[in-house]
Design an enzyme around this catalytic site. Structure first.
Site, mmCIF file in Angstrom:
data_model
loop_
_atom_site.group_PDB
_atom_site.id
_atom_site.type_symbol
_atom_site.label_atom_id
_atom_site.label_comp_id
_atom_site.label_asym_id
_atom_site.label_seq_id
_atom_site.Cartn_x
_atom_site.Cartn_y
_atom_site.Cartn_z
ATOM 1 N N ASN A 34 51.739 46.484 25.149
ATOM 2 C CA ASN A 34 52.951 46.044 24.990
ATOM 3 C C ASN A 34 53.277 45.167 26.361
ATOM 4 O O ASN A 34 54.345 44.767 26.627
ATOM 5 C CB ASN A 34 54.234 47.306 24.888
ATOM 6 N N GLY A 38 50.446 45.807 31.981
ATOM 7 C CA GLY A 38 49.266 45.147 31.679
ATOM 8 C C GLY A 38 49.693 43.711 31.694
ATOM 9 O O GLY A 38 50.660 43.222 31.652
ATOM 10 N N LYS A 93 57.707 58.652 27.523
ATOM 11 C CA LYS A 93 57.405 58.276 26.202
ATOM 12 C C LYS A 93 55.948 58.011 25.620
ATOM 13 O O LYS A 93 55.690 58.188 24.333
ATOM 14 C CB LYS A 93 58.195 57.108 25.569
ATOM 15 N N LYS A 107 43.853 60.631 12.733
ATOM 16 C CA LYS A 107 43.543 61.542 11.673
ATOM 17 C C LYS A 107 43.641 60.731 10.219
ATOM 18 O O LYS A 107 42.840 61.057 9.310
ATOM 19 C CB LYS A 107 44.748 62.461 11.612
ATOM 20 N N TYR A 147 54.982 61.438 34.603
ATOM 21 C CA TYR A 147 53.721 61.099 34.520
ATOM 22 C C TYR A 147 52.761 62.492 34.279
ATOM 23 O O TYR A 147 52.290 62.539 33.178
ATOM 24 C CB TYR A 147 53.192 60.456 35.668
#
Ligand code: UDP
Length: 329
Positions: A34, A38, A93, A107, A147
């Site tokens: 997002n 980064g 989150k 999965k 964190y």
């Protein structure tokens, strides 16, 4: 047919090195980020490749990836103390909801997933060095709690998917890692000291500098993660370099390396800053046949050369972290 791998946090420090590694090994890489912490410049050299795709996506929202997936590397998370202070809710989150989405996707696709956990699950450790058996000493409500607890929850939910759904899962407990593409302004000690040396500023040691860390060069870290992903081992594995040093001695090494004669100044220690940290890597040695190969002097030289070649504008963008609201009282 080439294996397809999804890498979350792909534009970050470790994520971008993982993209390089799996591209080099012939995988089809789907990169997702997002871009809060980064930076696209870490992966833009891969954009021209046919076997590389980038999705600008926040994984705390439902993740949709068309087609088959063989592996997922879940590396999306703010990962430096300054980031958790600035964006605590996103940190919680992405480690919780984001991880749930990654596990659900794994999965659905019947993919093997490796999650990036951290030495922070040990908190301010009362056992030294830290082995995987140690349960940790974390302050749930401190500034780092967002964190640490997100990562602890991440490990729990990953094991639950493994036990309940039979999902193939891997957990890497990553200790302090450094190298090219670290963010100069992420407040971590290595970019902070190098940035200060390059700008001719004093080096700031927090506390008395007697706290220790053990720094692992990024290439060693990536090799460890790669081996863990391809292993059949589902319990957590520490990946780090056991070569431990005090922050004070490390500051001296930086002065030697950069050839500068800046002063060292002392500031107050941030709250819950762990006093000691050193990985016990016996498990990684046994299970993965892995141990770090690159010494701190070799790795730091490569890292310094990277930062030295940044433009003056990039160097100036660096900001010093302000922990004034979070100091130990
Ligand atoms: N540190 C320091 N000066 C700085 C930045 C960090 O003395 O300018 C200290 C920090 O208090 C900690 C150690 O260096 O004890 C490593 O900090 P970093 O943020 O790199 O990683 P972490 O605390 O998460 O291991």
């Amino acid at each position: 047919m080439a294996k397809r791998i999804l890498i979350t946090g792909a534009a970050g420090f470790l994520g971008s090195h993982l993209c390089d590694r799996f591209i080099k090994d012939g995988y089809d890489v789907i990169a997702m980020d997002n871009l809060i912490t980064g930076d696209v410049k870490n992966i833009q050299h891969l954009f021209k490749l046919d076997n590389f795709e980038f999705f600008h996506h926040d994984i705390t929202k439902f993740i949709h990836v068309p087609g088959q997936l063989d592996y997922i590397l879940h590396f999306a998370s703010p990962a430096s103390p300054i980031d958790y202070l600035k964006i605590p809710i996103q940190t919680l989150k992405v480690g919780s909801v984001g991880t749930l989405h990654c596990l659900g996707l794994a999965k659905e696709k019947n993919a093997r997933i490796l999650i990036a956990s951290t030495s922070e699950v040990y908190g301010d450790p009362q056992v030294h060095p830290q082995s995987e058996e140690y349960y940790g000493n974390v302050n749930t409500i401190g500034p780092r709690g967002v964190y640490d607890e997100a990562k602890r929850f991440q490990e729990s939910i990953t094991m639950a998917y493994h036990r309940f759904h039979g999902l193939e899962t891997r957990i890497a407990r990553i200790f302090n890692t450094y190298g090219p593409r670290m963010r100069l302004n992420d407040g971590r000690v290595i970019p902070a000291f190098i940035g200060q040396a390059l700008r001719g500023e004093d080096l700031t040691i927090f506390g008395d500098g007697l706290q220790t860390r053990s720094f692992c060069f990024v290439d060693d870290q990536i090799e460890g993660i790669h081996r863990l992903l391809l292993s059949d081992y589902s319990d957590p594995v520490n990946i780090g370099n056991p070569d431990e040093i005090t922050i004070k001695d490390f500051a001296q090494e930086i002065l030697m390396l950069t050839g500068t004669n800046q002063k060292i100044v002392y500031q107050r220690l941030p709250e819950d800053d762990p006093l000691k940290r050193q990985p016990d890597i016996s498990r990684a040695k046994k299970v993965l046949g892995w141990e770090p190969k690159i010494s701190r002097s070799q790795g730091m030289k490569i890292t310094y050369d990277y930062f030295k070649n940044l433009s003056p504008e990039e160097l100036e963008k660096s900001e010093h972290k302000d922990f004034s609201n979070h100091i130990r009282r």
